[in-house]
Design a protein around this motif. Structure first.
Motif, PDB file in Angstrom:
ATOM      1  N   PRO A  23       0.799  -1.227   0.000  1.00 28.67           N
ATOM      2  CA  PRO A  23       0.000   0.000   0.000  1.00 28.67           C
ATOM      3  C   PRO A  23       0.833   1.279   0.000  1.00 28.67           C
ATOM      4  CG  PRO A  23      -0.929  -1.576   1.540  1.00 28.67           C
ATOM      5  CD  PRO A  23       0.384  -2.150   1.070  1.00 28.67           C
ATOM      6  N   ASP A  24       1.995   1.253   0.646  1.00 26.47           N
ATOM      7  CA  ASP A  24       2.831   2.455   0.676  1.00 26.47           C
ATOM      8  C   ASP A  24       3.824   2.509  -0.471  1.00 26.47           C
ATOM      9  OD1 ASP A  24       4.737   0.564   1.375  1.00 26.47           O
ATOM     10  OD2 ASP A  24       5.266   1.506   3.293  1.00 26.47           O
ATOM     11  N   GLY A  25       3.798   1.522  -1.375  1.00 26.03           N
ATOM     12  CA  GLY A  25       4.680   1.515  -2.541  1.00 26.03           C
ATOM     13  C   GLY A  25       6.119   1.145  -2.250  1.00 26.03           C
ATOM     14  N   SER A  26       6.424   0.747  -1.037  1.00 27.96           N
ATOM     15  CA  SER A  26       7.817   0.477  -0.660  1.00 27.96           C
ATOM     16  C   SER A  26       8.330  -0.882  -1.116  1.00 27.96           C
ATOM     17  CB  SER A  26       7.984   0.583   0.855  1.00 27.96           C
ATOM     18  OG  SER A  26       7.214  -0.430   1.494  1.00 27.96           O
ATOM     19  N   SER A  27       7.412  -1.800  -1.408  1.00 21.46           N
ATOM     20  CA  SER A  27       7.821  -3.141  -1.817  1.00 21.46           C
ATOM     21  C   SER A  27       6.757  -3.748  -2.712  1.00 21.46           C
ATOM     22  CB  SER A  27       8.069  -4.033  -0.598  1.00 21.46           C
ATOM     23  OG  SER A  27       6.868  -4.216   0.117  1.00 21.46           O
ATOM     24  N   PHE A  28       7.132  -4.856  -3.335  1.00 23.94           N
ATOM     25  CA  PHE A  28       6.173  -5.598  -4.147  1.00 23.94           C
ATOM     26  C   PHE A  28       6.470  -7.080  -3.997  1.00 23.94           C
ATOM     27  CE2 PHE A  28       9.814  -5.128  -6.816  1.00 23.94           C
ATOM     28  CZ  PHE A  28       9.846  -6.222  -7.662  1.00 23.94           C
ATOM     29  N   ALA A  29       5.503  -7.903  -4.350  1.00 26.02           N
ATOM     30  CA  ALA A  29       5.674  -9.350  -4.230  1.00 26.02           C
ATOM     31  C   ALA A  29       5.264 -10.017  -5.531  1.00 26.02           C
ATOM     32  CB  ALA A  29       4.829  -9.892  -3.081  1.00 26.02           C
ATOM     33  N   LEU A  30       6.043 -10.988  -5.939  1.00 25.67           N
ATOM     34  CA  LEU A  30       5.692 -11.867  -7.044  1.00 25.67           C
ATOM     35  C   LEU A  30       5.154 -13.148  -6.421  1.00 25.67           C
ATOM     36  CD1 LEU A  30       8.913 -11.526  -9.252  1.00 25.67           C
ATOM     37  CD2 LEU A  30       6.749 -10.298  -9.520  1.00 25.67           C
ATOM     38  N   HIS A  31       4.004 -13.606  -6.879  1.00 25.65           N
ATOM     39  CA  HIS A  31       3.395 -14.823  -6.361  1.00 25.65           C
ATOM     40  C   HIS A  31       3.352 -15.852  -7.480  1.00 25.65           C
ATOM     41  CE1 HIS A  31       2.116 -12.549  -2.850  1.00 25.65           C
ATOM     42  NE2 HIS A  31       1.554 -11.662  -3.657  1.00 25.65           N
ATOM     43  N   GLY A  32       3.552 -17.115  -7.110  1.00 24.50           N
ATOM     44  CA  GLY A  32       3.515 -18.155  -8.117  1.00 24.50           C
ATOM     45  C   GLY A  32       3.280 -19.522  -7.536  1.00 24.50           C
ATOM     46  N   VAL A  33       3.348 -20.504  -8.415  1.00 23.51           N
ATOM     47  CA  VAL A  33       3.169 -21.903  -8.056  1.00 23.51           C
ATOM     48  C   VAL A  33       4.386 -22.663  -8.569  1.00 23.51           C
ATOM     49  CG1 VAL A  33       1.733 -23.953  -8.446  1.00 23.51           C
ATOM     50  CG2 VAL A  33       0.663 -21.711  -8.181  1.00 23.51           C
ATOM     51  N   ASP A  34       4.902 -23.591  -7.745  1.00 26.68           N
ATOM     52  CA  ASP A  34       6.052 -24.379  -8.172  1.00 26.68           C
ATOM     53  C   ASP A  34       5.596 -25.665  -8.861  1.00 26.68           C
ATOM     54  OD1 ASP A  34       5.445 -26.284  -6.222  1.00 26.68           O
ATOM     55  OD2 ASP A  34       7.066 -25.673  -4.877  1.00 26.68           O
ATOM     56  N   GLN A  35       6.558 -26.476  -9.243  1.00 27.51           N
ATOM     57  CA  GLN A  35       6.274 -27.711  -9.991  1.00 27.51           C
ATOM     58  C   GLN A  35       5.378 -28.675  -9.220  1.00 27.51           C
ATOM     59  OE1 GLN A  35       9.954 -28.838 -12.515  1.00 27.51           O
ATOM     60  NE2 GLN A  35      10.665 -28.672 -10.412  1.00 27.51           N
ATOM     61  N   ASP A  36       5.431 -28.594  -7.893  1.00 30.78           N
ATOM     62  CA  ASP A  36       4.630 -29.491  -7.058  1.00 30.78           C
ATOM     63  C   ASP A  36       3.258 -28.908  -6.716  1.00 30.78           C
ATOM     64  OD1 ASP A  36       6.787 -31.326  -6.969  1.00 30.78           O
ATOM     65  OD2 ASP A  36       7.688 -30.198  -5.304  1.00 30.78           O
ATOM     66  N   GLY A  37       2.944 -27.724  -7.252  1.00 28.80           N
ATOM     67  CA  GLY A  37       1.658 -27.094  -6.981  1.00 28.80           C
ATOM     68  C   GLY A  37       1.639 -26.234  -5.732  1.00 28.80           C
ATOM     69  N   ALA A  38       2.787 -26.107  -5.070  1.00 22.98           N
ATOM     70  CA  ALA A  38       2.856 -25.286  -3.858  1.00 22.98           C
ATOM     71  C   ALA A  38       3.029 -23.819  -4.237  1.00 22.98           C
ATOM     72  CB  ALA A  38       4.024 -25.743  -2.981  1.00 22.98           C
ATOM     73  N   GLY A  39       2.357 -22.958  -3.491  1.00 26.13           N
ATOM     74  CA  GLY A  39       2.474 -21.530  -3.720  1.00 26.13           C
ATOM     75  C   GLY A  39       3.780 -20.979  -3.163  1.00 26.13           C
ATOM     76  N   TRP A  40       4.276 -19.917  -3.781  1.00 23.84           N
ATOM     77  CA  TRP A  40       5.470 -19.232  -3.295  1.00 23.84           C
ATOM     78  C   TRP A  40       5.285 -17.741  -3.491  1.00 23.84           C
ATOM     79  CZ3 TRP A  40       7.636 -16.266  -7.043  1.00 23.84           C
ATOM     80  CH2 TRP A  40       7.439 -16.650  -8.364  1.00 23.84           C
ATOM     81  N   SER A  41       6.083 -16.972  -2.776  1.00 28.15           N
ATOM     82  CA  SER A  41       6.046 -15.516  -2.876  1.00 28.15           C
ATOM     83  C   SER A  41       7.460 -14.978  -2.734  1.00 28.15           C
ATOM     84  CB  SER A  41       5.151 -14.941  -1.776  1.00 28.15           C
ATOM     85  OG  SER A  41       5.093 -13.538  -1.874  1.00 28.15           O
ATOM     86  N   LEU A  42       7.800 -14.026  -3.567  1.00 26.25           N
ATOM     87  CA  LEU A  42       9.102 -13.356  -3.499  1.00 26.25           C
ATOM     88  C   LEU A  42       8.842 -11.883  -3.239  1.00 26.25           C
ATOM     89  CD1 LEU A  42      12.193 -13.262  -3.891  1.00 26.25           C
ATOM     90  CD2 LEU A  42      11.767 -12.976  -6.341  1.00 26.25           C
ATOM     91  N   ASP A  43       9.237 -11.399  -2.066  1.00 26.53           N
ATOM     92  CA  ASP A  43       9.050 -10.000  -1.693  1.00 26.53           C
ATOM     93  C   ASP A  43      10.330  -9.234  -1.979  1.00 26.53           C
ATOM     94  OD1 ASP A  43       6.472 -10.524  -0.704  1.00 26.53           O
ATOM     95  OD2 ASP A  43       7.298 -11.193   1.207  1.00 26.53           O
ATOM     96  N   LEU A  44      10.191  -8.120  -2.684  1.00 35.49           N
ATOM     97  CA  LEU A  44      11.336  -7.298  -3.067  1.00 35.49           C
ATOM     98  C   LEU A  44      11.057  -5.835  -2.771  1.00 35.49           C
ATOM     99  CD1 LEU A  44      11.913  -8.947  -6.552  1.00 35.49           C
ATOM    100  CD2 LEU A  44      13.485  -9.078  -4.626  1.00 35.49           C
ATOM    101  N   PRO A  45      12.106  -5.049  -2.489  1.00 39.19           N
ATOM    102  CA  PRO A  45      11.906  -3.604  -2.318  1.00 39.19           C
ATOM    103  C   PRO A  45      11.609  -2.962  -3.671  1.00 39.19           C
ATOM    104  CG  PRO A  45      14.237  -4.157  -2.203  1.00 39.19           C
ATOM    105  CD  PRO A  45      13.493  -5.453  -2.284  1.00 39.19           C
ATOM    106  N   SER A  46      10.780  -1.942  -3.661  1.00 38.03           N
ATOM    107  CA  SER A  46      10.417  -1.268  -4.909  1.00 38.03           C
ATOM    108  C   SER A  46      11.618  -0.674  -5.628  1.00 38.03           C
ATOM    109  CB  SER A  46       9.366  -0.185  -4.648  1.00 38.03           C
ATOM    110  OG  SER A  46       8.148  -0.806  -4.312  1.00 38.03           O
TER     111      SER A  46
END
Length: 135
Positions: A23-46
């Motif tokens: 909400p404050d624009g300071s970071s963003f996250a990429l969300h995805g699914v791996d080969q086994d169907g498990a969810g993952w998230s990568l949080d990075l600074p903007s």
């Protein structure tokens, strides 16, 4: 001697499922699914967005060229509209190209570069006539 190298966690991603901006624009996250169907998230600074913006287009072209074994390929987006504005320095022209879906990119151009861009259709037509002429 102690090993101080960072631990690497590898995620074998199957696909992306979304992108989220803090909400404050300071970071963003990429969300995805791996080969086994498990969810993952990568949080990075903007602050890393600019690095990604500059790196990913070149990486995409390299990947496409390697996959097709053709170094002449390019990723081309049809421009839906263009705008030209004068920057606050009163010397730089800002050329913005818009594609479908809201994607756009802006370039700062000098007056000389603007003239080159404006002359491009004439130059291209001249080149086509030279190529099309029988020897």
């Amino acid at each position: 001697m102690t090993d101080h190298s960072p631990t690497t966690t590898q995620i074998d991603a199957q696909h992306l499922t979304g992108v989220e901006l803090a909400p404050d624009g300071s970071s963003f996250a990429l969300h995805g699914v791996d080969q086994d169907g498990a969810g993952w998230s990568l949080d990075l600074p903007s602050a890393s967005l600019q690095q990604l913006i500059l790196t990913l287009p070149n990486l995409a072209v390299k990947a496409m060229r390697a996959q097709h074994n053709d170094d002449t390929l390019r990723i081309v987006y049809p421009a839906c509209s263009t705008t030209v504005e004068l920057a606050s320095d009163a010397r730089t022209f800002i050329l913005t190209l818009w594609a479908e879906g809201g994607f756009h990119v802006s370039f700062g151009l000098s007056a000389e570069q603007c003239e080159t861009v404006g002359d491009s259709p004439r130059v291209a037509e001249s080149m086509m006539h030279r190529v099309a002429r029988p020897s």
